[in-house]
Design a protein around this motif. Structure first.
Motif, PDB file in Angstrom:
ATOM      1  N   LYS A 177       0.815  -1.215   0.000  1.00 26.62           N
ATOM      2  CA  LYS A 177       0.000   0.000   0.000  1.00 26.62           C
ATOM      3  C   LYS A 177       0.852   1.271   0.000  1.00 26.62           C
ATOM      4  O   LYS A 177       0.371   2.330  -0.385  1.00 26.62           O
ATOM      5  CB  LYS A 177      -0.931   0.000   1.214  1.00 26.62           C
ATOM      6  N   CYS A 178       2.087   1.191   0.473  1.00 29.52           N
ATOM      7  CA  CYS A 178       2.930   2.383   0.507  1.00 29.52           C
ATOM      8  C   CYS A 178       3.598   2.602  -0.856  1.00 29.52           C
ATOM      9  O   CYS A 178       3.556   1.735  -1.729  1.00 29.52           O
ATOM     10  CB  CYS A 178       4.004   2.251   1.595  1.00 29.52           C
ATOM     11  N   ARG A 179       4.220   3.757  -1.044  1.00 27.84           N
ATOM     12  CA  ARG A 179       4.915   4.054  -2.298  1.00 27.84           C
ATOM     13  C   ARG A 179       6.149   3.158  -2.405  1.00 27.84           C
ATOM     14  O   ARG A 179       6.842   2.913  -1.405  1.00 27.84           O
ATOM     15  CB  ARG A 179       5.330   5.516  -2.334  1.00 27.84           C
ATOM     16  N   TYR A 180       6.416   2.676  -3.618  1.00 31.10           N
ATOM     17  CA  TYR A 180       7.555   1.781  -3.799  1.00 31.10           C
ATOM     18  C   TYR A 180       8.077   1.908  -5.227  1.00 31.10           C
ATOM     19  O   TYR A 180       7.423   2.454  -6.124  1.00 31.10           O
ATOM     20  CB  TYR A 180       7.145   0.332  -3.539  1.00 31.10           C
ATOM     21  N   SER A 181       9.274   1.388  -5.429  1.00 32.53           N
ATOM     22  CA  SER A 181       9.844   1.276  -6.773  1.00 32.53           C
ATOM     23  C   SER A 181      10.798   0.098  -6.802  1.00 32.53           C
ATOM     24  O   SER A 181      11.303  -0.333  -5.760  1.00 32.53           O
ATOM     25  CB  SER A 181      10.571   2.568  -7.171  1.00 32.53           C
ATOM     26  N   PHE A 182      11.034  -0.441  -8.011  1.00 30.68           N
ATOM     27  CA  PHE A 182      11.968  -1.537  -8.208  1.00 30.68           C
ATOM     28  C   PHE A 182      13.240  -0.991  -8.854  1.00 30.68           C
ATOM     29  O   PHE A 182      13.184  -0.172  -9.775  1.00 30.68           O
ATOM     30  CB  PHE A 182      11.364  -2.616  -9.115  1.00 30.68           C
ATOM     31  N   SER A 183      14.385  -1.471  -8.402  1.00 32.09           N
ATOM     32  CA  SER A 183      15.655  -1.013  -8.958  1.00 32.09           C
ATOM     33  C   SER A 183      15.775  -1.386 -10.430  1.00 32.09           C
ATOM     34  O   SER A 183      15.269  -2.417 -10.867  1.00 32.09           O
ATOM     35  CB  SER A 183      16.824  -1.634  -8.183  1.00 32.09           C
ATOM     36  N   LYS A 184      16.484  -0.569 -11.174  1.00 29.44           N
ATOM     37  CA  LYS A 184      16.728  -0.831 -12.580  1.00 29.44           C
ATOM     38  C   LYS A 184      17.756  -1.967 -12.726  1.00 29.44           C
ATOM     39  O   LYS A 184      18.504  -2.263 -11.796  1.00 29.44           O
ATOM     40  CB  LYS A 184      17.236   0.430 -13.277  1.00 29.44           C
ATOM     41  N   PRO A 185      17.792  -2.607 -13.907  1.00 32.84           N
ATOM     42  CA  PRO A 185      18.633  -3.803 -14.086  1.00 32.84           C
ATOM     43  C   PRO A 185      20.105  -3.617 -13.744  1.00 32.84           C
ATOM     44  O   PRO A 185      20.746  -4.543 -13.235  1.00 32.84           O
ATOM     45  CB  PRO A 185      18.452  -4.120 -15.581  1.00 32.84           C
ATOM     46  N   HIS A 186      20.676  -2.436 -13.993  1.00 36.48           N
ATOM     47  CA  HIS A 186      22.117  -2.263 -13.780  1.00 36.48           C
ATOM     48  C   HIS A 186      22.505  -2.247 -12.306  1.00 36.48           C
ATOM     49  O   HIS A 186      23.687  -2.401 -11.975  1.00 36.48           O
ATOM     50  CB  HIS A 186      22.606  -0.977 -14.461  1.00 36.48           C
ATOM     51  N   ILE A 187      21.542  -2.059 -11.389  1.00 32.82           N
ATOM     52  CA  ILE A 187      21.847  -2.100  -9.958  1.00 32.82           C
ATOM     53  C   ILE A 187      20.959  -3.092  -9.209  1.00 32.82           C
ATOM     54  O   ILE A 187      20.928  -3.100  -7.983  1.00 32.82           O
ATOM     55  CB  ILE A 187      21.707  -0.700  -9.317  1.00 32.82           C
ATOM     56  N   LYS A 188      20.226  -3.924  -9.945  1.00 34.74           N
ATOM     57  CA  LYS A 188      19.280  -4.826  -9.291  1.00 34.74           C
ATOM     58  C   LYS A 188      19.965  -6.035  -8.650  1.00 34.74           C
ATOM     59  O   LYS A 188      19.576  -6.482  -7.578  1.00 34.74           O
ATOM     60  CB  LYS A 188      18.232  -5.312 -10.310  1.00 34.74           C
ATOM     61  N   THR A 189      20.986  -6.582  -9.315  1.00 31.67           N
ATOM     62  CA  THR A 189      21.606  -7.807  -8.819  1.00 31.67           C
ATOM     63  C   THR A 189      22.803  -7.497  -7.919  1.00 31.67           C
ATOM     64  O   THR A 189      23.250  -6.358  -7.806  1.00 31.67           O
ATOM     65  CB  THR A 189      22.059  -8.701  -9.988  1.00 31.67           C
ATOM     66  N   GLN A 190      23.338  -8.559  -7.296  1.00 30.48           N
ATOM     67  CA  GLN A 190      24.496  -8.419  -6.428  1.00 30.48           C
ATOM     68  C   GLN A 190      25.711  -7.928  -7.220  1.00 30.48           C
ATOM     69  O   GLN A 190      25.918  -8.337  -8.356  1.00 30.48           O
ATOM     70  CB  GLN A 190      24.831  -9.763  -5.760  1.00 30.48           C
ATOM     71  N   ARG A 191      26.525  -7.049  -6.600  1.00 28.31           N
ATOM     72  CA  ARG A 191      27.702  -6.499  -7.265  1.00 28.31           C
ATOM     73  C   ARG A 191      28.891  -6.530  -6.319  1.00 28.31           C
ATOM     74  O   ARG A 191      28.775  -6.165  -5.140  1.00 28.31           O
ATOM     75  CB  ARG A 191      27.443  -5.054  -7.705  1.00 28.31           C
ATOM     76  N   ALA A 192      30.041  -6.937  -6.852  1.00 28.28           N
ATOM     77  CA  ALA A 192      31.251  -6.983  -6.034  1.00 28.28           C
ATOM     78  C   ALA A 192      31.686  -5.589  -5.599  1.00 28.28           C
ATOM     79  O   ALA A 192      32.251  -5.407  -4.515  1.00 28.28           O
ATOM     80  CB  ALA A 192      32.376  -7.674  -6.803  1.00 28.28           C
TER      81      ALA A 192
END
Length: 319
Positions: A177-192
């Motif tokens: 119910k609250c405001r939300y967003s999903f990360s874009k592909p370039h920062i969505k997955t795990q990164r070293a």
């Protein structure tokens, strides 16, 4: 300070070389190869391309879960091998905290999500106060519904990061119910690079370990030698208990999955069946395409039926 970081907690394999103010190199692969095939060649490649001698690395940082037990073990073994061979300290970074660093500086509530199967996620809640990461909700194994209930109660804008978006995204859209967003592909997955960043921003007197590896930001503080030794002993016990707990949680999820498979096998017991695991997924124009870890040597043939969940889900079109 120069950090060599390794991320291997899920499908994504990632390595990076980073200093306090510069990302020197990052190599990330999100493909179906195993980490045992990719990590060392990737490390060798970024060291070669940046003319970096591993001896020049000050710290080895590894992602320590939650996630794939096999992937984490390969990453930890790789990091520990380099650390021991070059006599370098190694620091362990919680995977979900590292994922939060994908969004460092974001003022919204950050919710990393990793797929744990059977409508469960590995997740936690974080917020940045300037450059300091604050833990709002400790990492845990949680159902879709429980996570959404916590966020609805929190009632503030949240941004999601992680592969859990792919499996839980529709449920979140329908129930949050609250405001939300999903990360874009370039920062969505795990990164070293985020593992390295988290390691750099760890408290200077912090001690973290993987196995017997102990990292201290002030090895010259002789007066604290006894305290560090005691912290190391206690931290090793904590690490063992944390790993055992993660294994138990993952085994529970795996047991429930195997029980579902057994029910299917009993339902179709008059037919010859072969168990298989989906190892990658793609999309066609009108249907999904899956790659499984079984082939002709296991009795798989073209046009065989594929069953999962409540029944027939497709056919084998190529072997």
């Amino acid at each position: 300070m120069k950090v060599l970081a390794i991320e291997s907690s899920a499908v994504t394999a990632s390595v990076a070389i980073m200093t306090e103010d510069t990302l020197i190199a990052e190599y990330t692969i999100n493909y179906k190869k195993t980490h045992s095939q990719t990590l060392l060649p990737m490390i060798d490649e970024i060291c070669r391309m940046t003319e970096t001698d591993v001896s020049d690395i000050d710290i080895v940082a590894v992602s320590d879960g939650p996630g794939s037990f096999t992937g984490l073990r390969i990453g930890a073994a790789t990091g520990k091998g380099i650390a021991l061979a070059k006599d370098k300290p190694m620091v362990a970074v919680p995977t979900l905290e590292a994922m939060a660093y994908n969004l460092m500086g974001d003022k919204r509530l950050i919710c990393p999500v990793m797929d744990a199967r059977r409508q469960h996620l590995y997740s936690g809640l974080y917020r940045f106060d300037a450059e300091k990461l604050e833990i709002i909700h400790e990492q845990c194994l949680i159902s879709y519904q429980e996570l959404v209930d916590i966020l609805n109660e929190q009632d503030e804008e949240v941004v999601f990061v992680g592969d859990g978006i792919d499996v839980a995204g529709d449920y979140i859209k329908d129930n949050l119910k609250c405001r939300y967003s999903f990360s874009k592909p370039h920062i969505k997955t795990q990164r070293a690079s985020s593992v390295a960043l988290a390691a750099i921003y760890m408290p200077q007197e912090g001690i973290n370990s993987v196995g017997n590896a102990v990292f201290s930001w002030n090895e010259n503080a002789k007066s604290k030698k006894t305290l560090r030794a005691e912290n190391e002993r206690l931290q090793e016990k904590i690490d063992v208990l944390k790993m055992q707990n993660r294994v138990l949680q993952q085994n529970q999820v795996e047991l429930e999955r195997l029980q579902d498979i057994l029910k299917l096998k009993q339902k179709y017991k008059k037919y010859h069946t072969v168990g298989a695991r989906v190892i990658s997924k793609g999309s066609g124009n009108w249907f999904d395409i899956f790659l499984i870890n079984r082939g002709s040597k296991d009795g798989i043939k073209k046009d065989m039926n594929v069953i999962a969940g409540n029944g027939l889900v497709g056919i084998v079109y190529d072997v």
